[in-house]
Design a protein around this motif. Structure first.
Motif, PDB file in Angstrom:
ATOM      1  N   ARG A   1       0.842  -1.197   0.000  1.00 25.52           N
ATOM      2  CA  ARG A   1       0.000   0.000   0.000  1.00 25.52           C
ATOM      3  C   ARG A   1       0.880   1.251   0.000  1.00 25.52           C
ATOM      4  NH1 ARG A   1      -5.120  -1.183   2.023  1.00 25.52           N
ATOM      5  NH2 ARG A   1      -5.593   1.011   1.578  1.00 25.52           N
ATOM      6  N   GLU A   2       0.378   2.305  -0.597  1.00 23.80           N
ATOM      7  CA  GLU A   2       1.191   3.509  -0.756  1.00 23.80           C
ATOM      8  C   GLU A   2       1.431   4.246   0.564  1.00 23.80           C
ATOM      9  OE1 GLU A   2      -0.625   6.695  -2.969  1.00 23.80           O
ATOM     10  OE2 GLU A   2      -2.625   5.860  -2.647  1.00 23.80           O
ATOM     11  N   GLU A   3       0.554   4.040   1.568  1.00 26.19           N
ATOM     12  CA  GLU A   3       0.743   4.731   2.837  1.00 26.19           C
ATOM     13  C   GLU A   3       1.746   4.040   3.756  1.00 26.19           C
ATOM     14  OE1 GLU A   3      -3.073   2.217   3.186  1.00 26.19           O
ATOM     15  OE2 GLU A   3      -2.092   3.528   1.712  1.00 26.19           O
ATOM     16  N   TRP A   4       2.218   2.846   3.371  1.00 30.62           N
ATOM     17  CA  TRP A   4       3.205   2.139   4.188  1.00 30.62           C
ATOM     18  C   TRP A   4       4.563   2.822   4.055  1.00 30.62           C
ATOM     19  CZ3 TRP A   4       2.321  -3.766   2.872  1.00 30.62           C
ATOM     20  CH2 TRP A   4       1.044  -4.131   3.298  1.00 30.62           C
TER      21      TRP A   4
ATOM     22  N   VAL B   1       8.911   1.984   4.255  1.00 27.74           N
ATOM     23  CA  VAL B   1       9.777   0.909   3.783  1.00 27.74           C
ATOM     24  C   VAL B   1       9.919  -0.186   4.834  1.00 27.74           C
ATOM     25  CG1 VAL B   1      12.133   0.347   3.084  1.00 27.74           C
ATOM     26  CG2 VAL B   1      11.016   2.396   2.174  1.00 27.74           C
ATOM     27  N   ALA B   2       9.977   0.177   6.093  1.00 28.86           N
ATOM     28  CA  ALA B   2      10.102  -0.818   7.154  1.00 28.86           C
ATOM     29  C   ALA B   2       8.906  -1.761   7.153  1.00 28.86           C
ATOM     30  CB  ALA B   2      10.249  -0.128   8.511  1.00 28.86           C
ATOM     31  N   GLN B   3       7.709  -1.218   6.956  1.00 31.62           N
ATOM     32  CA  GLN B   3       6.513  -2.050   6.879  1.00 31.62           C
ATOM     33  C   GLN B   3       6.543  -2.965   5.655  1.00 31.62           C
ATOM     34  OE1 GLN B   3       3.821   1.486   7.377  1.00 31.62           O
ATOM     35  NE2 GLN B   3       2.630   0.066   8.645  1.00 31.62           N
ATOM     36  N   VAL B   4       7.034  -2.440   4.561  1.00 36.43           N
ATOM     37  CA  VAL B   4       7.132  -3.234   3.339  1.00 36.43           C
ATOM     38  C   VAL B   4       8.051  -4.426   3.547  1.00 36.43           C
ATOM     39  CG1 VAL B   4       7.971  -3.241   0.961  1.00 36.43           C
ATOM     40  CG2 VAL B   4       6.603  -1.326   1.790  1.00 36.43           C
ATOM     41  N   LEU B   5       9.217  -4.197   4.124  1.00 33.96           N
ATOM     42  CA  LEU B   5      10.172  -5.279   4.343  1.00 33.96           C
ATOM     43  C   LEU B   5       9.623  -6.309   5.328  1.00 33.96           C
ATOM     44  CD1 LEU B   5      13.514  -3.241   4.478  1.00 33.96           C
ATOM     45  CD2 LEU B   5      12.544  -4.511   2.549  1.00 33.96           C
TER      46      LEU B   5
ATOM     47  N   VAL C   1       9.916  -7.225  -8.219  1.00 28.89           N
ATOM     48  CA  VAL C   1       9.051  -6.052  -8.324  1.00 28.89           C
ATOM     49  C   VAL C   1       7.898  -6.197  -7.340  1.00 28.89           C
ATOM     50  CG1 VAL C   1       7.586  -4.667  -9.834  1.00 28.89           C
ATOM     51  CG2 VAL C   1       9.623  -5.764 -10.761  1.00 28.89           C
ATOM     52  N   LEU C   2       7.566  -5.099  -6.638  1.00 30.29           N
ATOM     53  CA  LEU C   2       6.422  -5.076  -5.735  1.00 30.29           C
ATOM     54  C   LEU C   2       5.341  -4.191  -6.356  1.00 30.29           C
ATOM     55  CD1 LEU C   2       8.231  -4.624  -2.303  1.00 30.29           C
ATOM     56  CD2 LEU C   2       7.785  -6.728  -3.564  1.00 30.29           C
ATOM     57  N   TYR C   3       4.095  -4.553  -6.111  1.00 29.12           N
ATOM     58  CA  TYR C   3       2.979  -3.881  -6.781  1.00 29.12           C
ATOM     59  C   TYR C   3       2.150  -3.101  -5.764  1.00 29.12           C
ATOM     60  CZ  TYR C   3       4.577  -7.098 -10.270  1.00 29.12           C
ATOM     61  OH  TYR C   3       5.382  -7.778 -11.150  1.00 29.12           O
ATOM     62  N   VAL C   4       1.958  -1.832  -6.056  1.00 25.82           N
ATOM     63  CA  VAL C   4       1.223  -0.933  -5.162  1.00 25.82           C
ATOM     64  C   VAL C   4      -0.245  -0.925  -5.575  1.00 25.82           C
ATOM     65  CG1 VAL C   4       1.123   1.364  -4.164  1.00 25.82           C
ATOM     66  CG2 VAL C   4       3.317   0.477  -5.023  1.00 25.82           C
TER      67      VAL C   4
END
Length: 469
Positions: A154-157, A159-163, A178-181
């Motif tokens: 999600r775009e509001e996350w 980088v730490a949340q993404v990892l 590739v990660l998809y938003v």
């Protein structure tokens, strides 16, 4: 105590087969398992292809579940079908559950309906739902190629949340390049390469990395569209959306390469004057081989009968100068070869997207100029050959120059006509919605043979009238 088998890394597949068979014969199955897990899935698949059916079943019974599923994906379809029959339902279910959804779909769509339904019932409820969804897309559509194993963020996350999300859910995903938003409804709004997240501060927001530019495939589009997109944008994976823009899966480069190989094989078969083979050459049944090849040969035979009709029309000229018949193979082969060249080049250019129908005038003009050049070269060669023979052996009642001129002009005409026909026919078929590869080289050659005879004898009648005719 069992002996441990030492196996060097550079052992060839043939030596591996001997080694594995010797371990099987001694019934040292635990040692066989230890041996097989040292190799990668592609190497195990190569080994399995060289084993007998019962030996293949033994290998898959001792392989660890993950390695068995990975190896199974590398096997040819006929070996996969044989193993599904040889292995028990429990083992088959484990392999199918572990297979990637796109590879599993490719297998299920090739099986008879009853076999497909039986295997679907062996899947876990979750995997069964995925399989049914993918099989619900039209054949040869991108939906059949895609897998739902991707990572969406999600775009509001930050980088730490993404990892953290990747660590939790990314282990079994098809690719993490590739990660998809997506937004709250699941619409695809961007794609971001993984390296972008590794090179910024962990507190950076995903929205700060977005550029809102992405390339996506449509699930209902033809698979050839995916080949063009991957070639154009140089990606290892592309997202797939439905008609509303919802992200429903991804397609990876390995599956697209399979499609590209399949499409190229079909085109090559058709250019050779046969229907595309659905199975490997050595495994397709002889009755099916006849069905694939006979119709085209019958059509070509009937078309060639027109050559006889044309020659009958010029029977008087042939009777008056029988030597004209000696040059017929030279004339028709020159035109057929030039036509086949042009057809092959234009068909391949259409397949690669190098040319389009709107370029028809440029293509015809280019082939006209090329045909003139080729015709002049071959016409001069034909003129010189006939002239030298006529002078050296005192042939054609002293009219060697007229005969050589006839051959030279006729060769020029049929080569030019062959180039134009060979370039125009694929474009015409494309315009009619047919496969341009169906304008196979033999088919073009047959058309040019018939018209070439007419060109040849028309030129002969004009040049030789009043002398040899």
């Amino acid at each position: 105590m069992m002996k441990e088998v030492e196996e060097p890394d550079d052992v060839e597949t043939g030596a591996r087969v001997v080694l594995v068979r010797s371990v099987m014969q001694e019934r040292r199955f635990l040692e066989l398992r230890r041996l097989l897990v040292k190799w990668t899935a592609p190497h195990v698949a190569e080994l399995v292809c060289d084993l007998d059916a019962d030996e293949q079943a033994v290998v898959f019974r001792v392989l660890p579940r993950d390695l068995a599923a990975d190896t199974f994906e590398y096997l040819p379809l006929q070996d996969q079908e044989g193993l599904l029959q040889a292995l028990g339902d429990q083992r088959v279910a484990a392999i199918l559950d572990e297979m990637s959804p796109d590879d599993r779909t490719a297998l299920l769509e090739e099986l008879p309906g009853l076999a497909t339904r039986r295997l679907l019932n062996l899947l876990s409820p979750e995997e069964r739902e995925v399989a049914r969804q993918l099989l619900g897309y039209p054949e040869e559509s991108i939906g059949r190629l895609m897998t739902p194993d991707y990572v969406a963020i999600r775009e509001e996350w930050d980088v730490a949340q993404v990892l953290a999300h990747i660590r939790k859910f990314g282990r079994d995903r098809e690719t993490l390049n590739v990660l998809y938003v997506v937004d709250a409804e699941g619409h695809l709004i961007d794609d971001i390469r993984m390296r972008e997240f590794l090179l910024v501060d962990p507190e950076t927001k995903v929205s700060e990395l977005m550029d809102n530019h992405f390339i996506a495939l449509r699930a209902m589009d033809d698979q050839e569209t995916a080949v063009g997109y991957f070639r154009k944008y140089d990606r290892v994976a592309l997202p797939v959306t439905d008609s509303a823009g919802l992200l429903i899966g991804i397609v990876t480069i390995d599956d697209v390469l399979d499609v590209a190989e399949q499409e190229a094989t079909e085109d090559i078969h058709k250019l050779g004057g046969t229907e595309a083979l659905d199975e490997p050459y050595l495994t397709i049944s002889l009755p099916m081989m006849l069905r694939k090849r006979a119709p085209w040969l019958v059509i070509l035979l009937i078309a060639q009968m027109l050559t006889t009709a044309v020659m009958g029309y010029f029977e008087e000229e042939i009777a008056s100068a029988i030597f004209l018949a000696l040059f017929i193979p030279l004339i028709i082969s020159s035109g057929g070869n030039s036509g086949s060249q042009a057809a092959s080049l234009v068909t391949r250019a259409l397949a690669l997207g190098e040319v389009r129908l709107r370029d028809w005038w440029r293509i015809v003009r280019r082939e006209f100029i090329t045909g003139v050049g080729l015709g002049l070269i071959l016409g001069i060669v034909g003129f010189v050959r006939v002239a030298l023979w006529g002078i050296q052996f005192d042939l054609y009642e002293g009219h060697w120059f007229l005969v050589a001129t006839t051959i030279g002009v006729a060769v020029f005409g049929v080569v030019l006509w062959g180039s134009l026909t060979g370039s125009a026919l694929p474009l015409l078929l494309k315009r009619l919605g047919a496969d341009p590869a169906a304008s196979s080289a033999p088919f073009v050659a047959t058309i040019v043979d018939v018209t070439g005879i007419a060109i040849y004898f028309t030129v002969a009648a004009l040049v030789l009238r009043g002398t040899l005719l």
